[in-house]
Motif scaffolding. Structure first.
Motif, PDB file in Angstrom:
ATOM      1  N   CYS A 201      -3.725   1.331  -5.958  1.00  0.00           N
ATOM      2  CA  CYS A 201      -3.255   0.997  -4.625  1.00  0.00           C
ATOM      3  C   CYS A 201      -3.767  -0.393  -4.233  1.00  0.00           C
ATOM      4  O   CYS A 201      -4.962  -0.653  -4.364  1.00  0.00           O
TER       5      CYS A 201
ATOM      6  N   ASN B 115      -4.180  -1.592  -1.381  1.00  0.00           N
ATOM      7  CA  ASN B 115      -4.966  -1.532  -0.151  1.00  0.00           C
ATOM      8  C   ASN B 115      -6.392  -1.025  -0.370  1.00  0.00           C
ATOM      9  O   ASN B 115      -7.345  -1.602   0.133  1.00  0.00           O
ATOM     10  N   CYS B 116      -6.539   0.075  -1.145  1.00  0.00           N
ATOM     11  CA  CYS B 116      -7.873   0.674  -1.290  1.00  0.00           C
ATOM     12  C   CYS B 116      -8.358   0.743  -2.730  1.00  0.00           C
ATOM     13  O   CYS B 116      -9.506   1.095  -2.978  1.00  0.00           O
TER      14      CYS B 116
ATOM     15  N   CYS C 227      -0.130   6.314  -0.219  1.00  0.00           N
ATOM     16  CA  CYS C 227      -1.301   6.376  -1.079  1.00  0.00           C
ATOM     17  C   CYS C 227      -2.094   7.631  -0.730  1.00  0.00           C
ATOM     18  O   CYS C 227      -2.355   7.884   0.449  1.00  0.00           O
TER      19      CYS C 227
ATOM     20  N   CYS D 130      -5.646   6.234   1.120  1.00  0.00           N
ATOM     21  CA  CYS D 130      -5.721   5.488   2.383  1.00  0.00           C
ATOM     22  C   CYS D 130      -4.475   5.662   3.241  1.00  0.00           C
ATOM     23  O   CYS D 130      -4.381   5.094   4.320  1.00  0.00           O
TER      24      CYS D 130
HETATM   25 ZN    ZN Z   1      -4.700   3.323  -0.941  1.00  0.00          ZN
END
Ligand code: ZN
Length: 125
Positions: A17, A19-20, A36, A39
């Motif tokens: 991912c 983002n995280c 996801c 997150c």
């Molecule tokens: Zn994520």
């Protein structure tokens, strides 16, 4: 910004991912999870804009890796024309099928490297 472009690049290119950094953005070989699992970031954008991206990358890869070499072999009389056609069709299909998850990673990578500020983690103040 919390997450720099280099980090987004390595995360997405390893199938994580953006983002995280959590593994598990794929629902199966051809589909992303809607969000996801870690997150909750949305992974499927605008009715699958990412999937259109994979189609264009797939065409380019198939032309460069399969179709052009086969054409050259046919023109040089090293390969029968119909065998060449069969190899081109099967080869392109196989190539796109096998590389599909990698192409999805590339499209997500391109999208978020260009628009790094769109990541939820980067919108936090
Ligand atoms: Zn994520």
């Amino acid at each position: 910004m919390q997450i720099q472009r280099g980090e987004i690049f390595t995360r997405t290119m390893t199938g994580r991912c953006p983002n995280c950094g959590h593994f598990g953005i794929f629902k199966n070989w051809f589909r992303l999870n809607k969000r996801c699992p870690s997150c909750e970031m949305e992974l499927e954008k605008e009715e699958s804009g990412f999937y259109f991206g994979t189609t264009s990358i797939g065409y380019v890869l198939a032309i460069v890796i399969v179709i052009i070499p086969v054409c050259i072999l046919v023109v040089m009389d090293m390969l029968n024309m119909w065998l060449g056609v069969a190899i081109a069709i099967l080869g392109s299909t196989l190539l796109c099928t096998l590389l599909y998850p990698i192409m999805l990673c590339w499209v997500i990578m391109l999208y978020y490297v260009v628009q790094a500020e769109e990541l939820p983690e980067n919108q936090k103040k």
